[in-house]
Design a protein around this motif. Structure first.
Motif, PDB file in Angstrom:
ATOM      1  N   ARG A   1     -36.181  -4.285  16.074  1.00 22.58           N
ATOM      2  CA  ARG A   1     -37.634  -4.228  15.897  1.00 22.58           C
ATOM      3  C   ARG A   1     -38.322  -3.617  17.113  1.00 22.58           C
ATOM      4  NH1 ARG A   1     -41.189  -6.386  12.594  1.00 22.58           N
ATOM      5  NH2 ARG A   1     -43.336  -6.461  13.325  1.00 22.58           N
ATOM      6  N   GLU A   2     -37.885  -4.029  18.290  1.00 21.68           N
ATOM      7  CA  GLU A   2     -38.498  -3.475  19.505  1.00 21.68           C
ATOM      8  C   GLU A   2     -38.230  -1.976  19.606  1.00 21.68           C
ATOM      9  OE1 GLU A   2     -36.891  -6.319  19.411  1.00 21.68           O
ATOM     10  OE2 GLU A   2     -38.368  -7.785  20.113  1.00 21.68           O
ATOM     11  N   VAL A   3     -36.996  -1.612  19.284  1.00 22.75           N
ATOM     12  CA  VAL A   3     -36.666  -0.186  19.354  1.00 22.75           C
ATOM     13  C   VAL A   3     -37.473   0.591  18.320  1.00 22.75           C
ATOM     14  CG1 VAL A   3     -34.823   1.515  19.091  1.00 22.75           C
ATOM     15  CG2 VAL A   3     -34.359  -0.657  20.240  1.00 22.75           C
ATOM     16  N   HIS A   4     -37.560   0.021  17.145  1.00 19.36           N
ATOM     17  CA  HIS A   4     -38.357   0.670  16.099  1.00 19.36           C
ATOM     18  C   HIS A   4     -39.802   0.882  16.559  1.00 19.36           C
ATOM     19  CE1 HIS A   4     -41.359   0.386  12.874  1.00 19.36           C
ATOM     20  NE2 HIS A   4     -40.546   1.180  12.209  1.00 19.36           N
ATOM     21  N   ASP A   5     -40.398  -0.170  17.104  1.00 18.97           N
ATOM     22  CA  ASP A   5     -41.794  -0.064  17.506  1.00 18.97           C
ATOM     23  C   ASP A   5     -41.974   0.966  18.624  1.00 18.97           C
ATOM     24  OD1 ASP A   5     -42.229  -1.977  15.640  1.00 18.97           O
ATOM     25  OD2 ASP A   5     -42.655  -3.609  17.040  1.00 18.97           O
ATOM     26  N   ALA A   6     -41.021   0.984  19.539  1.00 22.71           N
ATOM     27  CA  ALA A   6     -41.118   1.938  20.647  1.00 22.71           C
ATOM     28  C   ALA A   6     -41.015   3.372  20.155  1.00 22.71           C
ATOM     29  CB  ALA A   6     -40.019   1.647  21.678  1.00 22.71           C
ATOM     30  N   VAL A   7     -40.061   3.612  19.248  1.00 22.09           N
ATOM     31  CA  VAL A   7     -39.872   4.988  18.796  1.00 22.09           C
ATOM     32  C   VAL A   7     -41.014   5.405  17.873  1.00 22.09           C
ATOM     33  CG1 VAL A   7     -38.450   4.664  16.714  1.00 22.09           C
ATOM     34  CG2 VAL A   7     -38.026   6.605  18.204  1.00 22.09           C
ATOM     35  N   ALA A   8     -41.600   4.441  17.170  1.00 25.00           N
ATOM     36  CA  ALA A   8     -42.763   4.768  16.339  1.00 25.00           C
ATOM     37  C   ALA A   8     -43.946   5.155  17.220  1.00 25.00           C
ATOM     38  CB  ALA A   8     -43.116   3.587  15.442  1.00 25.00           C
ATOM     39  N   ALA A   9     -44.120   4.437  18.321  1.00 26.97           N
ATOM     40  CA  ALA A   9     -45.204   4.780  19.249  1.00 26.97           C
ATOM     41  C   ALA A   9     -44.957   6.147  19.877  1.00 26.97           C
ATOM     42  CB  ALA A   9     -45.321   3.709  20.332  1.00 26.97           C
ATOM     43  N   SER A  10     -43.700   6.428  20.194  1.00 24.40           N
ATOM     44  CA  SER A  10     -43.365   7.743  20.758  1.00 24.40           C
ATOM     45  C   SER A  10     -43.621   8.843  19.744  1.00 24.40           C
ATOM     46  CB  SER A  10     -41.900   7.758  21.182  1.00 24.40           C
ATOM     47  OG  SER A  10     -41.671   6.830  22.218  1.00 24.40           O
TER      48      SER A  10
END
Lengths: 158, 178
Positions: free
Chosen positions: B136-145
């Motif tokens: 989830r954290e990785v998903h959110d980070a890459v979505a923000a990127s």
């Protein structure tokens, strides 16, 4: 030829040429899907149909846009030459990877040849949705990584 | 036939063009950033800070986060390693575009969990399953990127927009598929 002001909005002939190339790529993609779908298994066939609809929609949108700005949209060719003969589900999926990869290149090119923000946004949306489709078919054919690192980049160039 | 293909003809109606390109191609949800009124002509090129360094840093951060998630839960490797590698490749390509020295250490980082940075942002950074950053954290980070790169791609000059658009599309795809 009369008043050759550089087009600040980006909807100039270079942009139009890029849009025509994107349209040609979408025509080709629709054709590739129509060929491939008969060879795919049931599950993949359903995905292919959804993808076909997406390409038809993009094709129609580009054609309408080109018409509205006074440029005759390029027509589809009667047939295309797949790089490899399609004989089964695997070769059909590989053809779809090729079609999506070509579409990615065309859409990235639209971005590079337009400074118009709205058009760039539309092209980026198309690039993104094509990346997801391309990733799915790359996964089917076992290409790694499934998601291309630089979607739409010419081979070996970020 | 219609008087299409007149090279000069399109310029005459450029304003019309803009209003037509939008509904035809850009099915934008109402109220998104790009279309605040008819400010499409010329206002976007105002001097803004170069977004590329921030995008490069975000790429490295995402790669580190993915590495930390893999270190915390090795079963995530097959899902997250391609993302980690892609984000490192993005950082290297952006560095190159910026004329920065490309950090070959990270660009050539091995794909083992041992490559995970020792300084992970995970609080506590315990390496037992579930205690580090997760999908989830990785998903959110890459979505923000993806979002940051997509914003930048609307205004960057032509020689930079291709790379950043590709990065945005790649990140969006990971956000969609994770």
């Amino acid at each position: 030829m009369s008043t050759a002001q550089p087009a600040r909005t980006g909807v100039d002939e270079v942009t139009i040429a890029a849009l025509q190339q994107a349209l040609a790529a979408e025509h080709a993609a629709v054709w590739c899907y129509s060929l491939a779908v008969a060879f795919l298994g049931a599950e993949q066939r359903a995905a292919a149909r959804t993808d076909t609809d997406a390409h038809r929609e993009l094709r129609n949108q580009i054609a309408n846009t080109l018409s509205s700005i006074g440029s005759q949209p390029v027509s589809a060719q009667p047939a295309y030459s797949p790089p490899e003969k399609v004989t089964d589900a695997a070769s059909a999926a590989r053809l779809l990877v090729v079609a999506e990869t070509d579409a990615l290149v065309a859409w990235r090119s639209v971005l590079e040849r337009s400074s118009e923000r709205a058009l760039r946004k539309a092209a980026l949306d198309a690039l993104t949705s094509a990346t997801v489709r391309c990733a799915r078919w790359r996964e089917v054919v076992g290409r790694e990584p499934a998601v291309p690192q630089f979607p739409g980049a010419p081979e070996a160039t970020p | 036939m219609d008087p299409l293909h007149r090279p000069g003809g399109t310029r005459l109606t450029r304003r019309c063009v803009l209003t037509r390109v939008l509904p035809a191609l850009a099915a934008l949800p109402a109220g998104t950033t790009a279309l605040g009124g008819c400010s499409l002509l010329g206002q976007d090129n105002a001097r803004q800070p170069d977004p590329l360094p921030g995008l490069a840093d975000a790429a490295r951060d995402d790669a580190a986060l993915a590495a930390a998630a893999i270190a915390a839960d090795a079963s995530l490797r097959s899902r997250l390693e391609p993302l980690r590698a892609a984000r490192l490749a993005h950082a290297a390509a952006l560095d190159q575009l910026l004329g920065r020295p490309v950090n070959t250490d990270t660009a050539a980082a091995p794909t083992t969990a041992a490559a995970a940075p020792t300084t992970t942002p995970a609080p506590g950074s315990r390496s037992s399953r579930g205690s580090g950053p997760g999908v989830r954290e990785v998903h959110d980070a890459v979505a923000a990127s993806a979002s940051a790169a997509a914003d930048a791609a609307l205004t960057l000059p032509p020689d930079k927009v291709g790379l950043v658009a590709s990065i945005a599309a790649c990140c969006s795809a990971y956000a969609a598929l994770l």
